[in-house]
Design a protein around this motif. Sequence first.
Motif, short mmCIF file in Angstrom:
data_model
loop_
_atom_site.label_atom_id
_atom_site.label_comp_id
_atom_site.label_asym_id
_atom_site.label_seq_id
_atom_site.Cartn_x
_atom_site.Cartn_y
_atom_site.Cartn_z
N SER A 269 0.83 -1.21 0.00
CA SER A 269 0.00 0.00 0.00
C SER A 269 0.85 1.25 0.00
N GLU A 273 0.82 3.92 -3.02
CA GLU A 273 0.42 5.30 -2.77
C GLU A 273 1.47 6.28 -3.31
N HIS A 274 2.73 6.03 -2.98
CA HIS A 274 3.78 6.98 -3.36
C HIS A 274 4.09 6.95 -4.86
N SER A 275 3.79 5.85 -5.51
CA SER A 275 4.06 5.76 -6.95
C SER A 275 2.84 6.12 -7.79
N CYS A 276 1.70 6.45 -7.11
CA CYS A 276 0.45 6.74 -7.84
C CYS A 276 0.12 5.58 -8.78
N LEU A 277 0.25 4.37 -8.25
CA LEU A 277 0.19 3.16 -9.06
C LEU A 277 -1.14 3.02 -9.82
N LYS A 278 -2.23 3.25 -9.13
CA LYS A 278 -3.53 3.08 -9.78
C LYS A 278 -3.71 4.07 -10.92
N GLU A 279 -3.30 5.31 -10.70
CA GLU A 279 -3.42 6.32 -11.75
C GLU A 279 -2.53 5.98 -12.94
N GLN A 280 -1.34 5.43 -12.66
CA GLN A 280 -0.45 5.03 -13.74
C GLN A 280 -1.07 3.90 -14.56
N LYS A 282 -4.28 3.36 -15.09
CA LYS A 282 -5.44 3.80 -15.86
C LYS A 282 -5.07 4.23 -17.28
#
Length: 379
Positions: A269, A273-280, A282
């Motif tokens: 987690s 969070e720090h890598s903005c994984l989910k946004e990346q 998308k």
Amino acid sequence: MRILIATDSFKGSMSSLNAAHAIERGIKEVIPDAETILIPMADGGEGTVDALATILNGQEIVVEGISDPLGRPIRATYSWVESTSTAIIETASASGLPLLKENELDPHQTSTHGTGQLIKHALNKKARKIILGLGGSATVDAGTGCFEALGVQFLDQKGERIKANGASLAHISSIDLTALDSRLKNVEVVVASDVTNPLLGKEGAITVFGPQKGVNDINRFEAGMKNYANRVSEKIGMNLENSDGSGAAGGFGFSLLAYLDPIFMSGFSLLAEHSCLKEQMKSSHLVITGEGKLDAQTLYGKVPSGISRLAKSVNVPAIAFAGTSTILEDREMGIMTVLPIIDEPMELKEAMTRGPELLYRASKRFMTLYQWINKGKGE
């Protein structure tokens, strides 16, 4: 085409970042203009802090004269993010199992004192945030060594100071927090750990993790840990021994909860969070993950499961590479296919030595097929 590469390490063969580079090489050889996003991952154990430091562009800080688990002076490191005055510290750096030979494991004497010294060094650099990874400790001192280095005094029945280690927990009669480094009050402390075990009992720090740290008398060390827990409860007025994560790193989690106000996060987690994984994800066409070994039972809770579930939630296909695997896919979890990287008969030692080459070749094979299948789809 945009491809997100987020793997765990292939333990004993390559780090998560090295694995990601090997996959990237295979992709670029087939599709030179592919856009690749590399995000090193870990599951909360060793490697979590290194992965986070890579994501945040942390600078390695080398500190001489830090105590190893047995009190011997060593060179230890942590990462420093200048822009946010954040220190990223791995317990294993100063207090880890890899620092000891098998015949040196001594749960009576080992201590987290060196980790406390690293924290103090970060405070001297005016850290505003400390991220502490609890993976891979060689200790069962409940973190007393760390807090000893930060000013806490552990006293026996005569009121005399006790050297903090695993054996001393049974002899602590009182705790003096007067000299605990006051700078900690103004520092945000985030603890990275996927261990949710309590301090005591069948699922506790001693019973579950003690044997790998050299504990062969479970009852004796459990009694010492119970005594320490009782003394802490008397001091702070609350019982934390059943709190999630209190058993992490030989009980280190317990003392962190008792003396500080930390935020506990799973390693995955924290990295996500720090890598903005989910946004990346998308904005990606494909997600590639992987690690050394995958099977139906161990897949859950590991990096590939977290990555694939996240990819599924944003409707992006995910595949996983593995050194060895007993499963071919897990559509429910979101993994289209699992691809073992070994392509010819070989011994395990050879496979681990040749890991980066094998992963590169597997990536190239997959991308060749992927490109052919998607030919004409505009990807």
